[in-house]
Design a protein around this motif. Structure first.
Motif, PDB file in Angstrom:
ATOM      1  N   ALA A   1     -62.516 -96.171 -44.298  1.00 24.18           N
ATOM      2  CA  ALA A   1     -61.910 -95.184 -43.399  1.00 24.18           C
ATOM      3  C   ALA A   1     -60.501 -94.819 -43.856  1.00 24.18           C
ATOM      4  CB  ALA A   1     -61.887 -95.714 -41.967  1.00 24.18           C
ATOM      5  N   VAL A   2     -59.787 -95.783 -44.423  1.00 24.95           N
ATOM      6  CA  VAL A   2     -58.445 -95.500 -44.957  1.00 24.95           C
ATOM      7  C   VAL A   2     -58.545 -94.466 -46.079  1.00 24.95           C
ATOM      8  CG1 VAL A   2     -56.537 -96.485 -46.294  1.00 24.95           C
ATOM      9  CG2 VAL A   2     -57.366 -97.674 -44.247  1.00 24.95           C
ATOM     10  N   PHE A   3     -59.523 -94.622 -46.961  1.00 26.90           N
ATOM     11  CA  PHE A   3     -59.725 -93.638 -48.036  1.00 26.90           C
ATOM     12  C   PHE A   3     -60.131 -92.278 -47.452  1.00 26.90           C
ATOM     13  CE2 PHE A   3     -59.858 -97.353 -50.800  1.00 26.90           C
ATOM     14  CZ  PHE A   3     -59.332 -96.890 -51.982  1.00 26.90           C
ATOM     15  N   ALA A   4     -61.114 -92.275 -46.563  1.00 25.00           N
ATOM     16  CA  ALA A   4     -61.713 -91.018 -46.106  1.00 25.00           C
ATOM     17  C   ALA A   4     -60.843 -90.275 -45.095  1.00 25.00           C
ATOM     18  CB  ALA A   4     -63.088 -91.284 -45.498  1.00 25.00           C
ATOM     19  N   CYS A   5     -59.883 -90.951 -44.524  1.00 25.54           N
ATOM     20  CA  CYS A   5     -59.037 -90.310 -43.504  1.00 25.54           C
ATOM     21  C   CYS A   5     -57.559 -90.349 -43.915  1.00 25.54           C
ATOM     22  CB  CYS A   5     -59.257 -90.987 -42.157  1.00 25.54           C
ATOM     23  SG  CYS A   5     -58.079 -90.513 -40.880  1.00 25.54           S
ATOM     24  N   ASN A   6     -56.970 -91.536 -43.971  1.00 25.63           N
ATOM     25  CA  ASN A   6     -55.528 -91.641 -44.226  1.00 25.63           C
ATOM     26  C   ASN A   6     -55.152 -91.099 -45.606  1.00 25.63           C
ATOM     27  OD1 ASN A   6     -55.631 -94.991 -42.811  1.00 25.63           O
ATOM     28  ND2 ASN A   6     -55.560 -93.025 -41.745  1.00 25.63           N
ATOM     29  N   PHE A   7     -55.928 -91.486 -46.632  1.00 26.76           N
ATOM     30  CA  PHE A   7     -55.593 -91.046 -47.989  1.00 26.76           C
ATOM     31  C   PHE A   7     -55.904 -89.553 -48.164  1.00 26.76           C
ATOM     32  CE2 PHE A   7     -55.877 -95.452 -50.248  1.00 26.76           C
ATOM     33  CZ  PHE A   7     -54.828 -95.894 -49.463  1.00 26.76           C
ATOM     34  N   VAL A   8     -56.988 -89.105 -47.560  1.00 21.17           N
ATOM     35  CA  VAL A   8     -57.309 -87.675 -47.586  1.00 21.17           C
ATOM     36  C   VAL A   8     -56.158 -86.886 -46.981  1.00 21.17           C
ATOM     37  CG1 VAL A   8     -58.736 -85.945 -46.400  1.00 21.17           C
ATOM     38  CG2 VAL A   8     -59.815 -87.814 -47.691  1.00 21.17           C
ATOM     39  N   ASN A   9     -55.640 -87.352 -45.866  1.00 20.91           N
ATOM     40  CA  ASN A   9     -54.533 -86.637 -45.220  1.00 20.91           C
ATOM     41  C   ASN A   9     -53.286 -86.630 -46.102  1.00 20.91           C
ATOM     42  OD1 ASN A   9     -53.554 -85.374 -42.563  1.00 20.91           O
ATOM     43  ND2 ASN A   9     -51.974 -86.880 -43.029  1.00 20.91           N
ATOM     44  N   HIS A  10     -53.082 -87.710 -46.861  1.00 25.99           N
ATOM     45  CA  HIS A  10     -51.936 -87.736 -47.776  1.00 25.99           C
ATOM     46  C   HIS A  10     -52.132 -86.729 -48.915  1.00 25.99           C
ATOM     47  CE1 HIS A  10     -48.204 -89.291 -49.301  1.00 25.99           C
ATOM     48  NE2 HIS A  10     -48.740 -89.657 -50.446  1.00 25.99           N
TER      49      HIS A  10
END
Lengths: 266, 266
Positions: free
Chosen positions: B176-185
């Motif tokens: 979820a960190v990759f698919a959400c937080n990192f995507v947003n970055h």
């Protein structure tokens, strides 16, 4: 209304050809290095039976490509200098446009008197329709003739049309790489991680959709969440430890987490 | 139907409380460290005038928190051990659940006889409604009593409910960190790049939307496009040169481009 011929028969050429044909623009011809590709696009235009598209003639020879007011070169970046060098003398007086984000307009200077760029800010795949009315076209023209043709064509199908220099278009293309290609690689990394642990990756889809929709309501800066944004170094260290076997994912995790922590002083 | 009390009054607590109250679950109480936050959530439940939610009593004392069948701890990860240690003896026999992706279920073992995890795979923001019917809940219970309560509650509001161990839930959270937080970055980096060059970043929104929608139709592997995927090292080098002034973006660009080229042997 100018008539068009397409150079290239890939995703961008196909979507543009159909969008213009749907608006009544006459597609005179389609060139591709392979006759089969040119024929496939021409036939798909015929099959759609748009008012003015039935004339599109396929060819694998630039010299035999039908006469048109505007030539749209939608080919691989690397192919543009070769097509410019081989551009027929008989078509020098026409408007010649390319659609590449990272190639300067001047690549077309050797080919034609009037040239320019029509860069649509979107990612194109073979399947699926493209709603051009939501897409911005970034345009650049070598002279008034090219700019006039660009304006006429762009306003027919695009929701928005903005002038942009070759120098700035490079940054636009680079931004698109982050917002599309790199985002998709984050999806791929997340999918692989779940698949390796026997979890169906499709559970990520609502999260992916919400993450994309959030930036329509707020800025990415406001939308940023997660352990790195909170400066939660315990979780970041735990996550990094989970990834020791998966080299690329581990490097990406650390690089992006560090960048988020720096950006927000977290 | 079990009655609920919430520990925490942040985004997750708020969205869960309203989703359960909407389905007729009685929300007995709301605890927060600050009385103002507990009161705000309780009052928003009162204001919505759900059939059974009018009893929610706010408090900033765990000892005074209303009696309920199930306690849902939706607080920061770091707070969980402290709440477990301070859990009132009088509530030991109740079901106690937490909602954290990266914290093992056993953090609750010192507190209660029946405990578990209810992890919703989604990112929650204050504003906007959450469509729980599209979200998967990943659940884990210490015994049959906890699992029964979890199943009853989860099926009320979630579209899908799956059992998942604490060990595997870590990978889910990481994904979820990759698919959400990192995507947003990635979005943030693209936005900054355009803003620095005077281009309105909102032109990226159709691209962002299409990139997210594409993985609903195909896999991220199939959807991958861009210079690195094509192995176009000329463009990658040109992009890297454009980023020399922007240290973090340059590092991210190189790291992810390298990873894409390796993944696809491009």
């Amino acid at each position: 209304m100018p008539t068009i011929a397409l150079v290239g028969a890939g995703n961008v050429a196909t979507h543009l050809a159909h969008a213009f044909a749907r608006k009544g623009v006459e597609i005179r011809g389609v060139y591709s290095r392979t006759m089969a590709s040119a024929t496939a696009l021409a036939e798909s235009l015929h099959a759609a039976s748009y008012a003015a598209a039935h004339l599109a003639t396929p060819t694998d020879s630039l010299d035999l490509l039908a006469d048109a007011d505007v030539y749209i070169l939608a080919v691989k970046d690397d192919a543009l200098p070769h097509i410019a060098a081989a551009w027929p003398e008989s078509k020098r007086g026409r408007v010649v446009l390319h659609t590449a984000g990272s190639v300067a307009m001047d690549v077309l200077a050797p080919a034609a008197e009037h040239y320019g760029v029509l860069y649509p800010m979107q990612t194109f795949t073979k399947t699926g329709t493209v709603d051009f009315s939501k897409i911005t076209a970034f345009v650049e023209g070598s002279d008034a003739v090219a700019l006039h043709a660009l304006a006429e064509l762009a306003q027919l199908i695009f929701g928005n049309c903005q002038p942009l220099s070759s120098a700035d278009r490079q940054y636009l293309h680079l931004a698109a790489v982050f917002a599309c290609n790199f985002v998709n690689h984050m999806y791929a990394t997340a999918y692989d991680l779940l698949s390796h642990h026997g979890i169906d990756p499709s559970c990520l889809l609502p999260l992916i959709a919400e993450t994309a929709q959030k930036v329509e309501r707020t800025t990415p800066r406001e939308a940023q969440t997660g352990p790195a944004r909170r400066g939660d170094r315990n979780i970041v260290a735990k996550h990094a430890a989970l990834l020791t076997d998966e080299t690329d994912a581990a490097t990406i995790y650390q690089t992006i987490s560090d960048s988020i922590m720096r950006k927000y002083n977290a």
